[in-house]
Design a protein around this motif. Structure first.
Motif, PDB file in Angstrom:
ATOM      1  N   UNK A 279      -3.211  -3.534  16.514  1.00  0.00           N
ATOM      2  CA  UNK A 279      -4.852  -3.592  16.312  1.00  0.00           C
ATOM      3  C   UNK A 279      -5.406  -2.795  16.870  1.00  0.00           C
ATOM      4  N   UNK A 280      -6.316  -1.906  16.264  1.00  0.00           N
ATOM      5  CA  UNK A 280      -7.511  -1.042  16.745  1.00  0.00           C
ATOM      6  C   UNK A 280      -8.767  -2.006  16.692  1.00  0.00           C
ATOM      7  N   UNK A 281      -8.806  -2.587  18.017  1.00  0.00           N
ATOM      8  CA  UNK A 281      -9.899  -3.408  18.156  1.00  0.00           C
ATOM      9  C   UNK A 281     -11.402  -2.967  17.870  1.00  0.00           C
TER      10      UNK A 281
ATOM     11  N   UNK B  28      -0.084  -8.800   5.584  1.00  0.00           N
ATOM     12  CA  UNK B  28      -0.260  -7.616   6.530  1.00  0.00           C
ATOM     13  C   UNK B  28      -1.340  -6.871   6.533  1.00  0.00           C
ATOM     14  N   UNK B  29      -2.045  -6.373   7.386  1.00  0.00           N
ATOM     15  CA  UNK B  29      -3.173  -5.644   7.535  1.00  0.00           C
ATOM     16  C   UNK B  29      -2.964  -4.507   8.387  1.00  0.00           C
ATOM     17  N   UNK B  30      -3.023  -3.177   8.039  1.00  0.00           N
ATOM     18  CA  UNK B  30      -2.884  -2.210   8.795  1.00  0.00           C
ATOM     19  C   UNK B  30      -3.795  -1.806   9.912  1.00  0.00           C
ATOM     20  N   UNK B  31      -3.399  -0.888  10.814  1.00  0.00           N
ATOM     21  CA  UNK B  31      -4.131  -0.575  11.948  1.00  0.00           C
ATOM     22  C   UNK B  31      -5.460   0.042  11.590  1.00  0.00           C
ATOM     23  N   UNK B  32      -6.429  -0.413  12.477  1.00  0.00           N
ATOM     24  CA  UNK B  32      -7.876   0.194  11.955  1.00  0.00           C
ATOM     25  C   UNK B  32      -8.656  -0.232  10.854  1.00  0.00           C
ATOM     26  N   UNK B  33      -8.101  -1.398  10.357  1.00  0.00           N
ATOM     27  CA  UNK B  33      -8.800  -1.845   9.122  1.00  0.00           C
ATOM     28  C   UNK B  33      -9.887  -2.788   9.625  1.00  0.00           C
ATOM     29  N   UNK B  34     -10.999  -2.922   8.803  1.00  0.00           N
ATOM     30  CA  UNK B  34     -12.115  -3.822   9.113  1.00  0.00           C
ATOM     31  C   UNK B  34     -12.318  -4.426   7.888  1.00  0.00           C
TER      32      UNK B  34
ATOM     33  N   UNK C 100      -6.738   1.623   8.146  1.00  0.00           N
ATOM     34  CA  UNK C 100      -7.799   2.343   8.359  1.00  0.00           C
ATOM     35  C   UNK C 100      -8.672   2.060   7.050  1.00  0.00           C
ATOM     36  N   UNK C 101      -8.630   1.015   6.452  1.00  0.00           N
ATOM     37  CA  UNK C 101      -9.439   0.389   5.156  1.00  0.00           C
ATOM     38  C   UNK C 101     -10.727  -0.131   5.834  1.00  0.00           C
ATOM     39  N   UNK C 102     -11.527  -0.395   4.915  1.00  0.00           N
ATOM     40  CA  UNK C 102     -12.821  -1.150   5.091  1.00  0.00           C
ATOM     41  C   UNK C 102     -12.927  -1.996   3.495  1.00  0.00           C
ATOM     42  N   UNK C 103     -13.065  -3.143   3.899  1.00  0.00           N
ATOM     43  CA  UNK C 103     -13.069  -4.130   2.910  1.00  0.00           C
ATOM     44  C   UNK C 103     -14.500  -4.699   2.899  1.00  0.00           C
ATOM     45  N   UNK C 104     -15.271  -4.755   1.848  1.00  0.00           N
ATOM     46  CA  UNK C 104     -16.690  -5.562   1.778  1.00  0.00           C
ATOM     47  C   UNK C 104     -16.640  -6.946   1.483  1.00  0.00           C
TER      48      UNK C 104
END
Length: 859
Positions: free
Chosen positions: A495-497, A515-521, A548-552
């Motif tokens: 996790x990239x907090x 599963x959620x990759x590192x850096x995803x918000x 490193x995704x961003x989900x709205x």
């Protein structure tokens, strides 16, 4: 909370005809378009071949304002945001639109635009509005009073039992009778008050609406809602008049109201979070219409079926899609999008299993027996044991005990509320962190199981248990949501907090296969679809969100999604299930198309996300979030304490005032809860209106704004469809007009919302006055003019203005900064102007044929 996301579908290349240099009109169009954009960017000029985002530094808000400005000029082409993203230069945009400015002409011979459709006038009047609200209040008070008498009589009868076996038997009989009565009463009320639903239209606040509202409320309040996903629920809808064939599986908790207008063919599947109500509110009226699904059809998650729509035999409607009024999917075709269009994507990705009528019958019978013989007696008997064994309650029910004063009432309420509240907190977390893993030892991933068996029951139990909203609400929008999600089974990699990795609303079929990759918000409203269903089988599969995704907001993310790393998924986006893996791009719309991953203005706060500055800001945010969590726990416990205090006082008064006390308690707790949480929110906001902001998520203002999102607002749904909903909004700070009909709308920032007189807001609609993209927070005022209509599950973003009498179609996404002209009809995801102002789409003529065919199959 955020914006962005959806399914990506490859768009065919369209021929582009060069405009520059082809004549004075083309050059003039380009010049005027360029000048409009330069004015918005505060620049002297912009090159016609400059990329809007990469070269000119514009963003989606600026481009939405650009489109709105161009639409106000009658002799210029009318671009949409989809056009802007597909043709991101002035030159290519003007060429693709294929429009040129007309040559000057004699005004006497210039064609005039048609007159605008007049805005709808007020529906009803002040007195009909007031009378309807008064009658609705009397109905609620009468229902509470009857419930109180029945509850008191039942308790007294159970209390007269001798011994544990007698108490169990009496609890079984009373609880079973109460369950049957609660289920049967809405059915009887529907047939008595309405008879058979028929396609029609009637105004809100009138006598016909009052009968409609009463039936709708009773259907939503009855315990059969908890049995969705079982054959019993299908039988219940049949009792209400729906024509449903064999082997139908309905997983959605959205209860259809106009059931006589619903036809579902054999073997059809309707997945959760789907709307198929059989009615809609439009311009101050309720319109009812048919919804027809053929045999072996499939309806995906987060979908909307408007009235007068149909799916043919063997057809499919994909996730995050909608059929607008009049649309009909032919037999065997697959459609998706909002509004839906043909696709080759197959949404049923699971083999059938052996699940016949006998299996369904046994599962339904077993569920009913388990409910009546186990859960109902335990619930009723448990309440009895609570009343008799807990001294704080038992001594008040003892007729030999003298009246107890406040000196004993307050300590008893304090102790009992502490035990109940924090006992739930501790035991609930312990159960969530252990039981799903035990179930995971039995229900294996990637294995096909038949429906309505042992494995299916375990999967349903896990989904219900781990989707309890309380804990996501508590830990969301903070660093501590990561620990909670890991505790229940999420694989979050390294996790990239960020302090806001997830919002307060996230759901799944099983937490063990996410599963959620590192850096995803992730913003709010994420639904991970890691289970596939057919009419006979189900299978759990891992759903993986890249790094490193961003989900709205409001995204359904399926297993097998074709998105990789560094993607931006916009609000209400349809996530693609086929094609190449998308990486390093943004996806917007339904069906989705590619947009830039980020733009210059959106990265202005990136320096706060690295180095020593970031560590200090994150630590400060964590401390602030801890205080917010403690404050909200205190708010929730104080509410529990007040309800406990009222309960003990009611028990104390029971011997004096009799059964009416219990009915009064139900009404009092509703009024108190609404007033309490309204007061909490207004106090946190210092009784002042919010102002538009643009800041980093590491700005203390944003931490305070997040705290407002944690104020409980579940009580709002109790007021849907009544004049009291507008009153509640007004008390919360919404600038709302008169006679607004709200059937279930939600506003995220109350004091940034402006709603005009006589607006019509449908179920599931949302006005979101903010965006949180990566590390940037933005908020602005959203304004709905008089007599506007928001369709079912429509989503309106921040900085939006809807003109008087305008309409937004069901399941549409109106992007930030858009300006909808008065009396216009907009729809789609993203929303664009639609020429059909009557709300009907092509294909209406096919509905009647599809209705007849599906009806024959269901029969």
């Amino acid at each position: 909370m955020v914006e962005q996301s959806s399914e990506v579908v490859s768009e065919p290349d369209e021929p582009v005809v060069a405009v520059a240099g082809t004549g004075p009109r083309g050059a003039d169009t380009e010049r005027r378009l360029a000048q409009a954009l330069a004015d918005l960017l505060d620049a002297e000029s912009v090159p016609v071949d400059g990329h809007f985002f990469a070269d000119l530094g514009a963003n989606s808000l600026v481009m939405a304002q650009f489109c709105a400005r161009i639409r106000k000029t009658a002799d210029l082409p009318s671009p949409s945001m989809r056009d802007v993203y597909r043709y991101p230069t002035i030159q290519s945009l003007a060429a693709a639109l294929g429009e040129t400015a007309p040559a000057p002409a004699d005004p006497a011979h210039t064609p005039q635009p048609p007159a605008a459709t007049p805005a709808p006038g007020p529906v009803g009047n002040r007195w009909s509005h007031l009378l309807c609200g008064t009658l609705q209040l009397l109905v609620f008070l009468g229902y509470s009073l009857v419930s109180g008498f029945v509850t008191a009589a039942g308790y007294e009868w159970i209390a007269s039992g001798k011994g544990l076996a007698d108490v169990y038997l009496r609890s079984l009989l009373f609880g079973g009778a109460a369950f049957v009565a609660l289920c049967a009463f809405p059915v009887a009320a529907k047939w008595i008050l309405v008879g058979r639903w028929r396609p029609r239209e009637f105004p809100v606040w009138g006598p016909t609406y009052l009968r409609f509202w009463l039936v709708k409320v009773l259907l939503h309040a009855n315990p059969m809602v908890f049995l969705t996903g079982t054959p019993l629920y299908v039988l219940y809808l049949r009792a209400l008049g729906a024509r449903i064939g064999k082997g139908v599986t309905i997983l959605s908790h959205s209860v259809p109201v106009c059931t006589d207008l619903l036809t579902i063919g054999a073997g059809t599947v309707i997945r959760k979070d789907s709307f198929f109500l059989g009615y809609r509110a439009y311009a101050g009226h309720i319109q009812t219409g048919r919804i027809t699904l053929g045999a072996d059809a499939f309806v995906g998650e987060k979908t909307v079926l408007d009235i007068d729509t149909s799916l043919g035999h063997g057809s499919q409607l994909g996730h995050s899609s909608a059929l607008h009024r009049g649309q009909a999917v032919p037999d065997g075709e697959h459609w998706h999008g909002s509004p839906a269009e043909p696709t080759r994507t197959d949404y049923v990705r699971i083999a059938p299993a052996n699940c016949g009528t006998l299996r369904r019958a046994w599962f339904g019978l077993g569920t009913l027996l388990q409910l009546i013989l186990l859960y109902v007696p335990l619930a009723v008997g448990g309440v009895y044991m609570l009343f008799t064994e807990v001294p704080a309650i038992g001594k008040r029910l003892d007729p030999t005990t003298a009246a107890l004063g406040w000196s004993e009432l307050l300590p008893d309420a304090l102790l009992l509320s502490l035990v109940l509240f924090f006992g739930f907190l501790v035991l609930g977390l312990a159960a969530l962190c252990t039981l799903p893993r035990l179930v995971g030892l039995v229900v294996k991933p990637d294995k096909v199981y038949p429906l309505y068996g042992f494995h299916y029951a375990l999967q349903r139990t896990t989904a219900r248990m781990t989707n309890v909203k309380f804990f996501a609400w508590l830990f969301g929008d903070s660093s501590y949501i990561v620990g909670y999600l890991r505790g229940i089974g999420y694989d979050l990699s390294k996790v990239e907090q960020t302090g806001s990795n997830f919002g307060t609303e996230v759901q799944h079929e099983t937490p063990l296969l996410v599963s959620v990759g590192s850096g995803t918000m992730v913003a709010d409203g994420l639904s991970v679809l890691n289970a596939d269903f057919s009419s006979t089988s189900f299978r759990l599969s891992r759903a993986s969100i890249g790094a490193h995704n961003f989900l709205g907001n409001n995204i359904a993310y399926p297993a097998g999604a074709r998105t990789g790393e560094n993607c931006l998924l916009a609000t209400k986006v349809m996530v693609p299930l086929d094609g190449e893996v998308r990486e390093g791009v943004g996806l917007l719309g339904s069906p989705c198309f590619e947009i830039p991953r980020s733009v210059e203005r959106d990265t202005r706060f990136d320096h706060l996300r690295t180095g020593e500055t970031f560590r200090h800001r994150l630590a400060a945010k964590n401390r602030y979030n801890l205080r917010s969590m403690a404050l909200m726990l205190g708010v929730r416990w104080l509410h529990t304490f007040a309800l406990t205090l009222f309960g003990l006082a009611s028990v104390d008064l029971y011997g004096v005032l009799g059964h009416v006390v219990i009915g009064g308690y139900l009404a009092l707790t509703l009024a108190f809860s609404a007033g309490y949480f309204i007061l909490v929110e207004r106090c946190l906001g210092s009784f002042r209106a919010l102002r538009p902001r643009l800041c980093s998520i590491y700005d203390p203002y944003f931490w305070w704004h997040e705290r407002l999102w944690k104020v409980p607002d579940h009580f709002l749904n109790l007021f849907n469809g009544t004049p009291f909903k507008s009153l509640v909004w007004r008390l919360l700070g919404v600038r709302i007009g008169r006679r607004v009909f709200d059937d279930g709308c939600y506003l995220t920032e109350r004091t940034l919302g402006v709603i005009g007189d006589d607006c019509t807001l449908n179920a599931g609609s949302k006005i979101q006055c903010h965006s949180q993209e990566d590390g940037t927070f933005k908020s602005d005022v959203t304004t709905l003019g008089a007599a506007c209509t928001l369709g079912i599950a429509a989503h309106v973003h921040y900085g939006v203005t809807m003109g008087d009498g305008s309409v937004l179609a069901p399941d549409s996404f109106l992007m930030k900064g858009e300006e909808v002209p008065p009396n216009a009809q907009w729809g789609g995801n993203p929303a664009v102007d639609t020429p059909d102002r009557g709300g009907r789409s092509a294909g209406t003529g096919r509905v009647a044929t599809a209705v007849d065919a599906a009806t024959a199959t269901a029969s």
